[in-house]
Design a protein around this motif. Structure first.
Motif, PDB file in Angstrom:
ATOM      1  N   ALA A  34       0.840  -1.200   0.000  1.00  0.00           N
ATOM      2  CA  ALA A  34       0.000   0.000   0.000  1.00  0.00           C
ATOM      3  C   ALA A  34       0.870   1.244   0.000  1.00  0.00           C
ATOM      4  O   ALA A  34       2.048   1.198   0.345  1.00  0.00           O
ATOM      5  CB  ALA A  34      -0.902   0.010   1.236  1.00  0.00           C
ATOM      6  N   TYR A  36       0.672   5.443   1.298  1.00  0.00           N
ATOM      7  CA  TYR A  36      -0.001   6.438   2.126  1.00  0.00           C
ATOM      8  C   TYR A  36       0.615   7.808   1.862  1.00  0.00           C
ATOM      9  O   TYR A  36       1.799   7.925   1.558  1.00  0.00           O
ATOM     10  CB  TYR A  36       0.168   6.124   3.623  1.00  0.00           C
ATOM     11  CG  TYR A  36      -0.436   4.813   4.051  1.00  0.00           C
ATOM     12  CD1 TYR A  36       0.270   3.627   3.891  1.00  0.00           C
ATOM     13  CD2 TYR A  36      -1.697   4.758   4.629  1.00  0.00           C
ATOM     14  CE1 TYR A  36      -0.270   2.418   4.294  1.00  0.00           C
ATOM     15  CE2 TYR A  36      -2.253   3.550   5.035  1.00  0.00           C
ATOM     16  CZ  TYR A  36      -1.530   2.397   4.858  1.00  0.00           C
ATOM     17  OH  TYR A  36      -2.065   1.194   5.254  1.00  0.00           O
ATOM     18  N   GLN A  38       1.065  11.543   3.829  1.00  0.00           N
ATOM     19  CA  GLN A  38       0.945  12.228   5.114  1.00  0.00           C
ATOM     20  C   GLN A  38       1.418  13.665   4.983  1.00  0.00           C
ATOM     21  O   GLN A  38       2.558  13.914   4.596  1.00  0.00           O
ATOM     22  CB  GLN A  38       1.723  11.516   6.220  1.00  0.00           C
ATOM     23  CG  GLN A  38       1.428  12.094   7.605  1.00  0.00           C
ATOM     24  CD  GLN A  38       2.151  11.372   8.723  1.00  0.00           C
ATOM     25  OE1 GLN A  38       3.250  10.863   8.553  1.00  0.00           O
ATOM     26  NE2 GLN A  38       1.528  11.332   9.909  1.00  0.00           N
ATOM     27  N   GLN A  42      -0.977  15.943  10.076  1.00  0.00           N
ATOM     28  CA  GLN A  42      -2.163  15.153   9.731  1.00  0.00           C
ATOM     29  C   GLN A  42      -1.880  13.666   9.869  1.00  0.00           C
ATOM     30  O   GLN A  42      -0.724  13.231   9.907  1.00  0.00           O
ATOM     31  CB  GLN A  42      -2.613  15.471   8.300  1.00  0.00           C
ATOM     32  CG  GLN A  42      -3.070  16.899   8.109  1.00  0.00           C
ATOM     33  CD  GLN A  42      -3.689  17.126   6.731  1.00  0.00           C
ATOM     34  OE1 GLN A  42      -4.067  16.191   6.023  1.00  0.00           O
ATOM     35  NE2 GLN A  42      -3.796  18.395   6.346  1.00  0.00           N
ATOM     36  N   VAL A  43      -2.962  12.889   9.918  1.00  0.00           N
ATOM     37  CA  VAL A  43      -2.812  11.443   9.963  1.00  0.00           C
ATOM     38  C   VAL A  43      -2.533  10.934   8.551  1.00  0.00           C
ATOM     39  O   VAL A  43      -2.868  11.598   7.567  1.00  0.00           O
ATOM     40  CB  VAL A  43      -4.059  10.758  10.555  1.00  0.00           C
ATOM     41  CG1 VAL A  43      -4.362  11.304  11.933  1.00  0.00           C
ATOM     42  CG2 VAL A  43      -5.254  10.880   9.638  1.00  0.00           C
ATOM     43  N   PRO A  44      -1.912   9.764   8.444  1.00  0.00           N
ATOM     44  CA  PRO A  44      -1.699   9.184   7.121  1.00  0.00           C
ATOM     45  C   PRO A  44      -3.018   8.913   6.403  1.00  0.00           C
ATOM     46  O   PRO A  44      -4.040   8.633   7.033  1.00  0.00           O
ATOM     47  CB  PRO A  44      -0.960   7.880   7.429  1.00  0.00           C
ATOM     48  CG  PRO A  44      -0.313   8.116   8.753  1.00  0.00           C
ATOM     49  CD  PRO A  44      -1.292   8.972   9.517  1.00  0.00           C
ATOM     50  N   LEU A  46      -4.640   6.599   3.288  1.00  0.00           N
ATOM     51  CA  LEU A  46      -4.435   5.478   2.382  1.00  0.00           C
ATOM     52  C   LEU A  46      -4.756   5.901   0.954  1.00  0.00           C
ATOM     53  O   LEU A  46      -5.850   6.393   0.666  1.00  0.00           O
ATOM     54  CB  LEU A  46      -5.318   4.297   2.799  1.00  0.00           C
ATOM     55  CG  LEU A  46      -5.261   3.053   1.914  1.00  0.00           C
ATOM     56  CD1 LEU A  46      -3.883   2.397   1.969  1.00  0.00           C
ATOM     57  CD2 LEU A  46      -6.334   2.046   2.331  1.00  0.00           C
ATOM     58  N   TYR A  87       4.523   7.104   2.154  1.00  0.00           N
ATOM     59  CA  TYR A  87       5.045   5.877   2.738  1.00  0.00           C
ATOM     60  C   TYR A  87       4.466   4.666   2.011  1.00  0.00           C
ATOM     61  O   TYR A  87       3.283   4.659   1.652  1.00  0.00           O
ATOM     62  CB  TYR A  87       4.652   5.753   4.216  1.00  0.00           C
ATOM     63  CG  TYR A  87       5.232   6.801   5.119  1.00  0.00           C
ATOM     64  CD1 TYR A  87       4.524   7.948   5.458  1.00  0.00           C
ATOM     65  CD2 TYR A  87       6.517   6.642   5.655  1.00  0.00           C
ATOM     66  CE1 TYR A  87       5.051   8.915   6.301  1.00  0.00           C
ATOM     67  CE2 TYR A  87       7.058   7.600   6.493  1.00  0.00           C
ATOM     68  CZ  TYR A  87       6.322   8.728   6.810  1.00  0.00           C
ATOM     69  OH  TYR A  87       6.861   9.678   7.639  1.00  0.00           O
ATOM     70  N   GLN A  89       3.804   0.457   2.522  1.00  0.00           N
ATOM     71  CA  GLN A  89       3.575  -0.486   3.620  1.00  0.00           C
ATOM     72  C   GLN A  89       3.248  -1.843   3.022  1.00  0.00           C
ATOM     73  O   GLN A  89       2.456  -1.939   2.089  1.00  0.00           O
ATOM     74  CB  GLN A  89       2.406  -0.038   4.498  1.00  0.00           C
ATOM     75  CG  GLN A  89       2.046  -1.013   5.617  1.00  0.00           C
ATOM     76  CD  GLN A  89       0.602  -1.472   5.569  1.00  0.00           C
ATOM     77  OE1 GLN A  89      -0.310  -0.713   5.243  1.00  0.00           O
ATOM     78  NE2 GLN A  89       0.360  -2.740   5.921  1.00  0.00           N
ATOM     79  N   PHE A  97       6.572  -0.533   7.297  1.00  0.00           N
ATOM     80  CA  PHE A  97       6.504   0.664   6.459  1.00  0.00           C
ATOM     81  C   PHE A  97       7.895   0.992   5.935  1.00  0.00           C
ATOM     82  O   PHE A  97       8.910   0.698   6.587  1.00  0.00           O
ATOM     83  CB  PHE A  97       6.006   1.852   7.281  1.00  0.00           C
ATOM     84  CG  PHE A  97       4.570   1.768   7.718  1.00  0.00           C
ATOM     85  CD1 PHE A  97       4.229   1.122   8.894  1.00  0.00           C
ATOM     86  CD2 PHE A  97       3.564   2.339   6.963  1.00  0.00           C
ATOM     87  CE1 PHE A  97       2.912   1.049   9.315  1.00  0.00           C
ATOM     88  CE2 PHE A  97       2.232   2.279   7.370  1.00  0.00           C
ATOM     89  CZ  PHE A  97       1.910   1.632   8.555  1.00  0.00           C
TER      90      PHE A  97
END
Lengths: 105, 118
Positions: A34, A36, A38, A42-44, A46, A87, A89, A97
């Motif tokens: 996957a 991401y 960020q 802020q939050v990651p 998807l 990132y 993962q 990650f």
């Protein structure tokens, strides 16, 4: 543990240009990878799962490809809001990650 | 809509423990697994472990084995992460996340800053 190595660490591009980010796994993860995004504070988010499937609500300018050990995230035409850290993962083993690629102007 | 709401920031002494909660709403709690991911200041993401609430079974990253405990309370639709023997390097934002599409993370809590300081 499967190690994910992202390159480059930093990528400098301009809005409207194409960006290509890489992620290499230390052993095959099939297509179980996957991506991401960020942004600071802020939050990651998807973007892509199973190497090439866009998550809900993700614009079509984001695409993923690859299998086995080599994967690519492509942003076809950069928008100002795309400048962030990305990132990868894997879920082929315990989740791990990559260290991230910073996309900057 | 799916919401994961975490408990507030914590300041802890080295050697102590911290327990962070994550309340889920807008989701059929027992149908999903949940994980904890942490991010040290200016660093990347690190998976710590996860739990399937309906089975009450948790698994942990090797790095945290013996120091982390993840639990769930189905009636409260809340997942917990307890980290013991805290060290300075455990200073980080701790995120809970719902597991989707196999083992990826689509929905995230807002994060909880844990600061380990003497």
């Amino acid at each position: 543990e499967i190690v994910l190595t992202q390159s480059p660490a930093t990528l400098s591009v301009s809005p409207g240009e194409r960006a290509t980010l890489s992620c290499r796994a230390s052993q095959s993860v099939n297509s179980y990878l996957a991506w991401y995004q960020q942004k600071p504070g802020q939050v990651p988010r998807l973007l892509i799962y199973d190497a090439s499937n866009r998550a809900t609500g993700i614009p079509a300018r984001f695409s993923g490809s690859g299998s086995g050990t080599d994967f690519t995230l492509t942003i076809s035409s950069l928008e100002p809001e795309d400048f962030a850290v990305y990132y990868c993962q894997q879920r082929g083993n315990w989740p791990t990650f990559g260290q991230g690629t910073r996309l900057e102007i | 809509q799916v919401q994961l709401v975490q408990s507030g920031a914590e300041v802890k002494k080295p050697g102590s423990s911290v327990k962070v909660s994550c309340k889920a709403s807008g989701v059929t709690f027992r149908s999903y697994a949940f994980s904890w991911v942490r991010q040290a200041p200016g660093q990347g993401l690190e998976w710590m472990g996860g739990i399937i609430p309906r089975f009450a079974t948790a698994n942990y990253a090797q790095k945290f084995q013996g120091r982390v405990t993840i639990t769930a309370n189905e009636s409260a639709t809340t997942v917990y992460m307890e980290l013991s023997s805290l060290r300075f390097e455990d200073t980080a934002i701790y995120y809970c996340a719902r597991v989707d599409h196999g083992y990826y993370f689509h929905y995230w809590g807002q994060g909880t800053l844990v600061t380990v300081s003497s």
